[in-house]
Motif scaffolding. Structure first.
Motif, PDB file in Angstrom:
ATOM      1  N   LYS A 196      10.844  -4.898  21.407  1.00  0.00           N
ATOM      2  CA  LYS A 196      11.270  -6.241  21.764  1.00  0.00           C
ATOM      3  C   LYS A 196      12.036  -6.888  20.613  1.00  0.00           C
ATOM      4  N   LEU A 238      15.247  -8.309  22.235  1.00  0.00           N
ATOM      5  CA  LEU A 238      15.254  -8.167  23.689  1.00  0.00           C
ATOM      6  C   LEU A 238      15.171  -9.545  24.345  1.00  0.00           C
ATOM      7  N   ASP A 239      16.102  -9.822  25.248  1.00  0.00           N
ATOM      8  CA  ASP A 239      16.069 -11.055  26.034  1.00  0.00           C
ATOM      9  C   ASP A 239      15.206 -10.805  27.267  1.00  0.00           C
ATOM     10  N   PRO A 240      14.032 -11.453  27.382  1.00  0.00           N
ATOM     11  CA  PRO A 240      13.135 -11.176  28.512  1.00  0.00           C
ATOM     12  C   PRO A 240      13.722 -11.569  29.860  1.00  0.00           C
ATOM     13  N   GLU A 241      14.682 -12.485  29.867  1.00  0.00           N
ATOM     14  CA  GLU A 241      15.261 -12.926  31.138  1.00  0.00           C
ATOM     15  C   GLU A 241      16.318 -11.959  31.652  1.00  0.00           C
ATOM     16  N   THR A 242      17.167 -11.461  30.759  1.00  0.00           N
ATOM     17  CA  THR A 242      18.228 -10.550  31.174  1.00  0.00           C
ATOM     18  C   THR A 242      17.847  -9.092  30.979  1.00  0.00           C
ATOM     19  N   ASP A 243      16.761  -8.836  30.225  1.00  0.00           N
ATOM     20  CA  ASP A 243      16.311  -7.480  29.901  1.00  0.00           C
ATOM     21  C   ASP A 243      17.378  -6.715  29.125  1.00  0.00           C
ATOM     22  N   GLU A 244      18.162  -7.442  28.341  1.00  0.00           N
ATOM     23  CA  GLU A 244      19.205  -6.826  27.534  1.00  0.00           C
ATOM     24  C   GLU A 244      18.921  -7.044  26.050  1.00  0.00           C
ATOM     25  N   ARG A 293       9.244  -0.141  24.757  1.00  0.00           N
ATOM     26  CA  ARG A 293      10.494  -0.349  24.037  1.00  0.00           C
ATOM     27  C   ARG A 293      10.277  -1.377  22.930  1.00  0.00           C
TER      28      ARG A 293
END
Length: 356
Positions: free
Chosen positions: A93, A136-142, A91
């Motif tokens: 980032k 892309l927020d790596p912590e929330t995966d949103e 995807r």
């Protein structure tokens, strides 16, 4: 005995050959820093199939309304520039998108006992010329989206935007052999049916005048699609050369339904309606607008194996759109009235996409 053994070995060869057939990995992996131009074209044709009307709770006899015909046509073009800044895990980032050109041309015609009416509408979007960045927020995966640069713009323009315009929802989750099929998540297909999400390409409602006939005369799927349910399947049919590019061919078909409450959207559009002079002073309050969609069709995605992204895309579908609308009118020559109308329209749509 040797003859029997030879026969067994001969029979096993094709089985072994089939089981060792090479699998293909079709993945999203464009080179970071790559910039591409994507163009999508959509045409939709709809005609009235059924209509009912009730006043103050009393359904009117269709013969009282006389002959009523209605049709609409939409032609929409989206062109944008995507820069793949950071890629990972199949995807984006981080992706920067510039909306180069967003427009549509639509027409509506209706025939009633009062005569014929025709209107041509042109639509545009305030997003045209602007640049946004998906991160892309790596912590929330949103994924979040914001305007690029320091200029301030209407934040509501960001509502409903979708990052994926490469049809990643159609890809398999791992390696697949030629002829393999897999089920698709219908709820993920918004990015297929409406690439980019809601780009807010809106018609000039002053041109629409007092014609009436529904919440959105443009039939833009991005604005009428709600929760999606149904079935969808994709099949990898092999690779081929397409204009010098090695592409994987993914064919898909779908049969889905959708429902959306558009009360607030339509109510805001009707806050200052352009009514005929004889209805001057009439106030209209929209209390409910529910839109249901039945949609089935098939299409094809050509996936560039070298660039790891969409090469081109197309699908056609048949749809039925049912709109149930309730409103109250005060100050009419006949007194206060409550009106409920059901409009069912059927038609077809074609969508194509390409990348340069």
């Amino acid at each position: 005995m040797k003859y029997a053994t030879s026969l067994l070995l001969a029979a096993a060869v094709p089985v072994l050959w089939t089981s060792s057939a090479p699998a293909t990995r079709i993945a999203f992996a464009p080179e970071e820093g790559t910039t591409v131009v994507k163009t999508f074209s959509e045409t939709t044709e709809m005609t009235l199939d059924e209509m009912s009307l009730s006043m103050n709770g009393q359904e009117l006899d269709p013969s009282m309304m006389g002959e009523f015909e209605m049709s609409s046509n939409l032609s929409m073009t989206k062109q944008l520039t995507d820069e793949y800044i950071s890629i990972g895990g199949g995807r984006a980032k981080k992706l920067r998108r510039t909306f180069d050109s967003l427009s549509n041309e639509s027409s509506m015609s209706q025939s009633t006992m009062m005569g014929d009416q025709d209107v041509d509408l042109s639509g545009e979007s305030e997003l045209e010329g602007l640049t946004v960045v998906f991160t892309l927020d790596p912590e929330t995966d949103e994924i979040s989206v914001a305007f690029d640069g320091d200029e301030e713009h209407d934040a509501e323009l960001l509502d409903g935007l979708e990052e994926d315009m490469d049809m990643r929802a159609l890809l398999p989750t791992g390696e697949v052999e030629e002829g393999a099929s897999w089920e698709l998540d219908p709820s993920s297909l918004l990015t297929v049916f409406a690439p980019g999400g809601d780009l807010q390409i809106l018609p000039d409602m002053e041109e629409f005048g007092d014609m009436g006939g529904g919440p959105n005369p443009s039939n833009d799927l991005s604005q009428i699609l709600g929760d999606i349910d149904g079935t969808a399947t994709a099949t990898f049919t092999g690779t081929r050369d397409e204009d010098g590019t090695n592409v994987a061919v993914i064919e898909f078909e779908f049969d889905i339904s959708s429902a959306k409450d558009m009360t607030e959207i339509v109510a805001s559009m009707m806050e200052d309606p352009d009514l005929p002079d004889e209805l001057d002073g009439v106030e209209i309050e929209v209390s409910a607008v529910d839109v249901e969609l039945q949609y089935e069709g098939k299409g094809k995605l050509l996936w560039s194996m070298e660039q790891g992204r969409m090469h081109s895309f197309e699908f056609t579908g048949d749809m039925t759109v049912t709109t149930d609308m309730a409103m109250a009118m005060t100050g009419t020559p006949m007194g206060d009235m409550e009106q409920e109308v059901m409009i069912e329209m059927t038609g077809s749509t074609t969508l194509t996409g390409s990348v340069e």
